[in-house]
Design a protein around this motif. Sequence first.
Motif, PDB file in Angstrom:
ATOM      1  N   ASN A  20      -6.148   4.473   4.228  1.00 44.66           N
ATOM      2  CA  ASN A  20      -4.709   4.920   4.067  1.00 44.66           C
ATOM      3  C   ASN A  20      -3.815   4.024   4.615  1.00 44.66           C
ATOM      4  OD1 ASN A  20      -6.447   6.537   1.670  1.00 44.66           O
ATOM      5  ND2 ASN A  20      -6.822   7.532   4.151  1.00 44.66           N
ATOM      6  N   LYS A  21      -2.752   3.549   3.850  1.00 41.50           N
ATOM      7  CA  LYS A  21      -1.473   3.020   5.369  1.00 41.50           C
ATOM      8  C   LYS A  21      -1.974   2.584   6.483  1.00 41.50           C
ATOM      9  CE  LYS A  21       3.464   3.547   4.599  1.00 41.50           C
ATOM     10  NZ  LYS A  21       4.455   4.725   5.170  1.00 41.50           N
TER      11      LYS A  21
ATOM     12  N   LYS B 280      -1.987   9.537  11.729  1.00 40.75           N
ATOM     13  CA  LYS B 280      -0.970   8.738  11.046  1.00 40.75           C
ATOM     14  C   LYS B 280       0.208   8.294  12.378  1.00 40.75           C
ATOM     15  CE  LYS B 280      -1.016  10.604   6.303  1.00 40.75           C
ATOM     16  NZ  LYS B 280       0.080  11.220   5.539  1.00 40.75           N
TER      17      LYS B 280
ATOM     18  N   GLN C  56     -12.734   4.883   5.389  1.00 35.63           N
ATOM     19  CA  GLN C  56     -11.696   5.351   4.102  1.00 35.63           C
ATOM     20  C   GLN C  56     -10.283   4.638   4.651  1.00 35.63           C
ATOM     21  OE1 GLN C  56     -11.223   8.829   2.107  1.00 35.63           O
ATOM     22  NE2 GLN C  56     -13.613   9.048   2.011  1.00 35.63           N
TER      23      GLN C  56
ATOM     24  N   SER D 174      -3.278  -3.299  -2.314  1.00 36.99           N
ATOM     25  CA  SER D 174      -3.302  -3.449  -0.595  1.00 36.99           C
ATOM     26  C   SER D 174      -3.695  -4.972  -0.945  1.00 36.99           C
ATOM     27  CB  SER D 174      -4.455  -3.239  -0.497  1.00 36.99           C
ATOM     28  OG  SER D 174      -4.729  -1.828  -0.175  1.00 36.99           O
TER      29      SER D 174
ATOM     30  N   ARG E  88      -6.395   1.777   0.673  1.00 36.56           N
ATOM     31  CA  ARG E  88      -5.419   1.789  -0.266  1.00 36.56           C
ATOM     32  C   ARG E  88      -3.946   1.487   0.522  1.00 36.56           C
ATOM     33  NH1 ARG E  88      -6.436   5.389  -4.459  1.00 36.56           N
ATOM     34  NH2 ARG E  88      -8.242   6.190  -3.948  1.00 36.56           N
ATOM     35  N   ASP E  89      -3.168   1.268   0.547  1.00 39.38           N
ATOM     36  CA  ASP E  89      -1.423   0.418   0.564  1.00 39.38           C
ATOM     37  C   ASP E  89      -1.750   0.375   2.171  1.00 39.38           C
ATOM     38  OD1 ASP E  89      -0.860   2.108  -1.339  1.00 39.38           O
ATOM     39  OD2 ASP E  89      -1.347   4.287  -0.911  1.00 39.38           O
ATOM     40  N   SER E  90      -3.128  -0.509   1.919  1.00 36.00           N
ATOM     41  CA  SER E  90      -2.831  -1.217   3.459  1.00 36.00           C
ATOM     42  C   SER E  90      -2.717  -2.592   3.534  1.00 36.00           C
ATOM     43  CB  SER E  90      -4.329  -1.163   4.042  1.00 36.00           C
ATOM     44  OG  SER E  90      -4.057   0.606   4.046  1.00 36.00           O
TER      45      SER E  90
ATOM     46  N   GLY F 120      -6.005   7.246   8.807  1.00 33.21           N
ATOM     47  CA  GLY F 120      -4.696   7.891   8.394  1.00 33.21           C
ATOM     48  C   GLY F 120      -4.383   9.156   7.356  1.00 33.21           C
ATOM     49  N   VAL F 121      -4.874  10.400   8.218  1.00 28.59           N
ATOM     50  CA  VAL F 121      -5.235  11.458   6.944  1.00 28.59           C
ATOM     51  C   VAL F 121      -3.782  12.006   8.134  1.00 28.59           C
ATOM     52  CG1 VAL F 121      -7.051  10.628   5.766  1.00 28.59           C
ATOM     53  CG2 VAL F 121      -7.087  11.401   8.740  1.00 28.59           C
TER      54      VAL F 121
END
Length: 423
Positions: A341-342, A393, A339, A309, A324-326, A358-359
């Motif tokens: 994600n992206k 998402k 949490q 990230s 993650r990935d952010s 992001g789920v």
Amino acid sequence: MIKKEMIAMLLAGGQGSRLGVLTEKVAKPAVAFGGKYRIIDFPLSNCINSGIDTVGVLTQYQPLRLNTHIGIGIPWDLDKNVGGVTVLPPYEKSTNSEWYTGTANAIYQNMAYMETFNPDYVLILSGDHIYKMDYEVMLDYHKANNADVTIACMPVPIEEASRFGIMITDGTGRITEFEEKPEHPRSNLASMGIYIFSWKALKESLEALKDQPSCDFGKHILPYCRDNGKRLFAYEFNGYWKDVGTLGSYWEANMELIDIIPEFNLYEEFWKIYTKGDIIRPQYISNEAVVDRSIISEGAEIYGEIHNSVIGADVVIEKGVVVRDSIIMRHSRIGSGTQINKAIIAENVEIGRNVVMGVGEEVPNVLKPNIYGFGLVTIGENAVIPDGVTIGKNVCISGKTTPEDYPDQVLQSGGAIVEKDGE
């Protein structure tokens, strides 16, 4: 009279509407990039690294952050008595007050500024691309060809060519034809929107087209130059160049910075990227923190986990957080147990505790499916996200949201919450 061989005019008025909530309150060139930079730092640093010490920055949309960031140009060593950097917003004239109505119209309205330097050449740049380029090499090419206009071009995959202005050249690099976003491109040489004009040719074409409504370089000035016997040449550039005009390409360009061998390297000694840094204290990473393959900017405090990230200056990541990935921009705070994600999280965002972001499945966004895609969660500046909510998402959120905005504490994939501040 002052005499400068080449001055640069940097077009930084763009709204960047395809970046959605990221550019709600700020012009695209002022959007943060790579943790500590703003997009405009790249062309400005290219200028100073190429020995150009006179830059006019043309602003229009939401210019405040840009003006504050550029100031008098100290970080780029552009605080000169003669030349230096000058911010050029549209202004009222005695006859009428005009917004800039096109790229060339913006330059035309600043003719008097350019005249003061009596330049031989004018470099026209746009403020929203990420790249490193030595404009001096391009100028040498311009002179060697005795050109009136030189256009920086880069080869693109032919299947993408219809998104660009395409140049068709003869064997010597001279441009014989060009097509603006052609359906069936006949070449893959795309214009990068970087031009060197000989002053005489620029002045003549701007004067000739001054009454053209919303006068643009690609649509009006270049065709005029071609039809009036000017010598147009394509300068081929083969380095890294990214138009970060969509959320997907913006996210990707940030993620490419943390590749093991980044294609675009921020750590090169000989071609530094300068920026205004106002966070003075160092970063802090606690003993329970886990960080891998990430950029962490100064002043950040990390108590949780960060994977792959880009974390901006003065960001606080509390205990139990997993990112993650952010991309998290400066002054944002992520509450414990959350949490992520992206996601792309803009500046000054407060995210509560135990949020999951992001789920779920990818579903097209209800508001603007063509903007909020790529599986990303995009959160605008100054947004507030309450504790304990789950966010899917392809989602966008702006403003201070409350638990009531999340039915059953969930914002499904493809959802949008766009609050007006203070309502």
